[in-house]
Design a protein around this motif. Structure first.
Motif, PDB file in Angstrom:
ATOM      1  N   TRP A  80      24.093  44.027  24.849  1.00  8.50           N
ATOM      2  CA  TRP A  80      25.411  43.525  24.454  1.00  8.50           C
ATOM      3  C   TRP A  80      26.120  44.453  23.488  1.00  8.50           C
ATOM      4  N   GLU A  81      25.409  44.933  22.471  1.00  3.56           N
ATOM      5  CA  GLU A  81      26.035  45.764  21.440  1.00  3.56           C
ATOM      6  C   GLU A  81      26.515  47.103  21.994  1.00  3.56           C
ATOM      7  N   ASP A  82      25.799  47.655  22.975  1.00  2.00           N
ATOM      8  CA  ASP A  82      26.131  48.972  23.525  1.00  2.00           C
ATOM      9  C   ASP A  82      27.197  48.913  24.619  1.00  2.00           C
ATOM     10  N   ALA A  83      27.443  47.752  25.168  1.00  2.00           N
ATOM     11  CA  ALA A  83      28.386  47.627  26.287  1.00  2.00           C
ATOM     12  C   ALA A  83      29.821  47.711  25.775  1.00  2.00           C
ATOM     13  N   PRO A  84      30.697  48.397  26.508  1.00  2.00           N
ATOM     14  CA  PRO A  84      32.100  48.497  26.085  1.00  2.00           C
ATOM     15  C   PRO A  84      32.821  47.167  26.298  1.00  2.00           C
ATOM     16  N   VAL A  85      33.744  46.884  25.413  1.00  2.00           N
ATOM     17  CA  VAL A  85      34.521  45.636  25.498  1.00  2.00           C
ATOM     18  C   VAL A  85      35.697  45.798  26.450  1.00  2.00           C
ATOM     19  N   VAL A  86      36.381  46.931  26.372  1.00  2.00           N
ATOM     20  CA  VAL A  86      37.583  47.149  27.167  1.00  2.00           C
ATOM     21  C   VAL A  86      37.179  47.631  28.551  1.00  2.00           C
ATOM     22  N   GLU A  87      37.676  46.933  29.541  1.00  2.00           N
ATOM     23  CA  GLU A  87      37.413  47.303  30.927  1.00  2.00           C
ATOM     24  C   GLU A  87      38.755  47.438  31.634  1.00  2.00           C
ATOM     25  N   ALA A  88      39.429  48.526  31.356  1.00  3.43           N
ATOM     26  CA  ALA A  88      40.799  48.722  31.840  1.00  3.43           C
ATOM     27  C   ALA A  88      40.865  48.769  33.363  1.00  3.43           C
ATOM     28  N   GLU A  89      39.903  49.430  33.986  1.00  2.00           N
ATOM     29  CA  GLU A  89      39.934  49.536  35.439  1.00  2.00           C
ATOM     30  C   GLU A  89      39.760  48.174  36.083  1.00  2.00           C
ATOM     31  N   ASP A  90      38.835  47.375  35.536  1.00  2.00           N
ATOM     32  CA  ASP A  90      38.619  46.039  36.081  1.00  2.00           C
ATOM     33  C   ASP A  90      39.865  45.187  35.916  1.00  2.00           C
ATOM     34  N   GLU A  91      40.535  45.326  34.768  1.00  2.00           N
ATOM     35  CA  GLU A  91      41.752  44.547  34.538  1.00  2.00           C
ATOM     36  C   GLU A  91      42.840  44.958  35.519  1.00  2.00           C
ATOM     37  N   ALA A  92      42.948  46.272  35.786  1.00  2.00           N
ATOM     38  CA  ALA A  92      43.955  46.740  36.740  1.00  2.00           C
ATOM     39  C   ALA A  92      43.647  46.206  38.134  1.00  2.00           C
ATOM     40  N   VAL A  93      42.364  46.242  38.505  1.00  2.00           N
ATOM     41  CA  VAL A  93      41.973  45.724  39.812  1.00  2.00           C
ATOM     42  C   VAL A  93      42.225  44.223  39.868  1.00  2.00           C
ATOM     43  N   ASP A  94      41.913  43.522  38.762  1.00  2.00           N
ATOM     44  CA  ASP A  94      42.149  42.081  38.717  1.00  2.00           C
ATOM     45  C   ASP A  94      43.638  41.774  38.845  1.00  2.00           C
ATOM     46  N   LEU A  95      44.476  42.551  38.162  1.00  2.00           N
ATOM     47  CA  LEU A  95      45.917  42.330  38.247  1.00  2.00           C
ATOM     48  C   LEU A  95      46.436  42.607  39.654  1.00  2.00           C
ATOM     49  N   GLU A  96      45.913  43.672  40.265  1.00  2.00           N
ATOM     50  CA  GLU A  96      46.341  43.987  41.627  1.00  2.00           C
ATOM     51  C   GLU A  96      45.920  42.893  42.591  1.00  2.00           C
ATOM     52  N   SER A  97      44.684  42.416  42.462  1.00  2.00           N
ATOM     53  CA  SER A  97      44.230  41.358  43.360  1.00  2.00           C
ATOM     54  C   SER A  97      44.995  40.064  43.095  1.00  2.00           C
ATOM     55  N   LEU A  98      45.320  39.801  41.830  1.00  2.00           N
ATOM     56  CA  LEU A  98      46.104  38.617  41.490  1.00  2.00           C
ATOM     57  C   LEU A  98      47.503  38.717  42.095  1.00  2.00           C
ATOM     58  N   LEU A  99      48.109  39.891  41.997  1.00  2.00           N
ATOM     59  CA  LEU A  99      49.426  40.103  42.594  1.00  2.00           C
ATOM     60  C   LEU A  99      49.364  39.942  44.109  1.00  2.00           C
ATOM     61  N   ASP A 100      48.327  40.530  44.733  1.00  2.00           N
ATOM     62  CA  ASP A 100      48.173  40.391  46.174  1.00  2.00           C
ATOM     63  C   ASP A 100      48.018  38.926  46.570  1.00  2.00           C
ATOM     64  N   ASP A 101      47.199  38.197  45.822  1.00  2.00           N
ATOM     65  CA  ASP A 101      46.996  36.780  46.116  1.00  2.00           C
ATOM     66  C   ASP A 101      48.296  35.995  45.962  1.00  2.00           C
ATOM     67  N   THR A 102      49.068  36.338  44.945  1.00  2.00           N
ATOM     68  CA  THR A 102      50.338  35.649  44.719  1.00  2.00           C
ATOM     69  C   THR A 102      51.316  35.933  45.856  1.00  2.00           C
ATOM     70  N   VAL A 104      50.549  36.733  48.955  1.00  2.00           N
ATOM     71  CA  VAL A 104      50.063  36.031  50.140  1.00  2.00           C
ATOM     72  C   VAL A 104      50.392  34.540  50.050  1.00  2.00           C
ATOM     73  N   GLU A 105      50.184  33.954  48.876  1.00  2.00           N
ATOM     74  CA  GLU A 105      50.474  32.529  48.689  1.00  2.00           C
ATOM     75  C   GLU A 105      51.970  32.231  48.865  1.00  2.00           C
ATOM     76  N   THR A 106      52.813  33.093  48.306  1.00  2.00           N
ATOM     77  CA  THR A 106      54.258  32.903  48.435  1.00  2.00           C
ATOM     78  C   THR A 106      54.684  33.008  49.902  1.00  2.00           C
ATOM     79  N   THR A 107      54.127  33.972  50.601  1.00  2.00           N
ATOM     80  CA  THR A 107      54.445  34.142  52.021  1.00  2.00           C
ATOM     81  C   THR A 107      54.019  32.918  52.813  1.00  2.00           C
ATOM     82  N   ARG A 108      52.850  32.389  52.504  1.00  2.00           N
ATOM     83  CA  ARG A 108      52.363  31.196  53.196  1.00  2.00           C
ATOM     84  C   ARG A 108      53.282  30.006  52.929  1.00  2.00           C
ATOM     85  N   ARG A 109      53.722  29.862  51.685  1.00  2.00           N
ATOM     86  CA  ARG A 109      54.608  28.748  51.336  1.00  2.00           C
ATOM     87  C   ARG A 109      55.943  28.870  52.060  1.00  2.00           C
ATOM     88  N   ARG A 110      56.470  30.079  52.124  1.00  2.00           N
ATOM     89  CA  ARG A 110      57.755  30.281  52.798  1.00  2.00           C
ATOM     90  C   ARG A 110      57.652  29.925  54.276  1.00  2.00           C
TER      91      ARG A 110
END
Length: 174
Positions: A80-102, A104-110
């Protein structure tokens, strides 16, 4: 064919890791905070414990819980102590996947919402037509009888209007 049982070697036992493997320190922190909120209610049902004692016990409980989780977790193979706290790449991937999901959801609703709304719109239009059929005029219209004197005045006025317009234009030009 019977399975052959082999006895574990003593060196294998010492190398075996019993800590939980995780890939994100951030997700573990979120889970710790969620369970801390639950643990804060652990002493609520103890009326015999003084408030100050309850507060101290709660602080110790939360600190011990967090320390125990941190001791028993490996983040990407690191303590735990040696592991980095900031995971910028994971956050970028998470944001991209969140945007993609949003998207897709908007398209489905339309695509699906117009089909879902259509029966309700048809129902409301039918109800409106039915109400309009039930509508009765409060005042019955009567036929207007034209007065011949007033009719002749209106005809004279309508005939004189173009001449008056020409005179007005001549006055403005001068």
């Amino acid at each position: 064919m019977e399975p052959v049982e082999s006895e574990p070697l003593p060196s294998d036992e010492t190398n075996q890791e019993y800590r939980v493997q995780v890939t994100s320190k951030k997700h573990v922190i979120v889970q710790i905070n969620k369970y801390k909120d639950i643990l804060k209610t652990a002493l609520d049902g103890q009326p015999d414990v003084a408030e100050e004692t309850r507060r101290v016990l709660l602080q110790e409980l939360l600190a011990n819980f967090e320390a125990a989780v941190q001791d028993n977790v490996l983040v990407d193979g690191q303590p735990w102590e040696d592991a980095p706290v900031v995971e910028a790449e994971d956050e970028a991937v998470d944001l991209e996947s969140l945007l993609d999901d949003t998207i897709v959801e908007t398209t489905r609703r339309r695509r699906t919402y117009p089909r879902r709304i259509l029966p309700h719109v048809v129902h409301s239009l039918k109800a409106e037509r039915k109400l309009m059929g039930l509508y009765e005029h409060a005042v019955k219209p009567q036929e207007v009888v034209k007065d011949p004197d007033q009719e002749s005045i209106m005809n004279d006025l309508s005939a004189a209007a173009p001449g008056m317009v020409k005179q007005a234009i001549q006055v403005i030009k001068v």
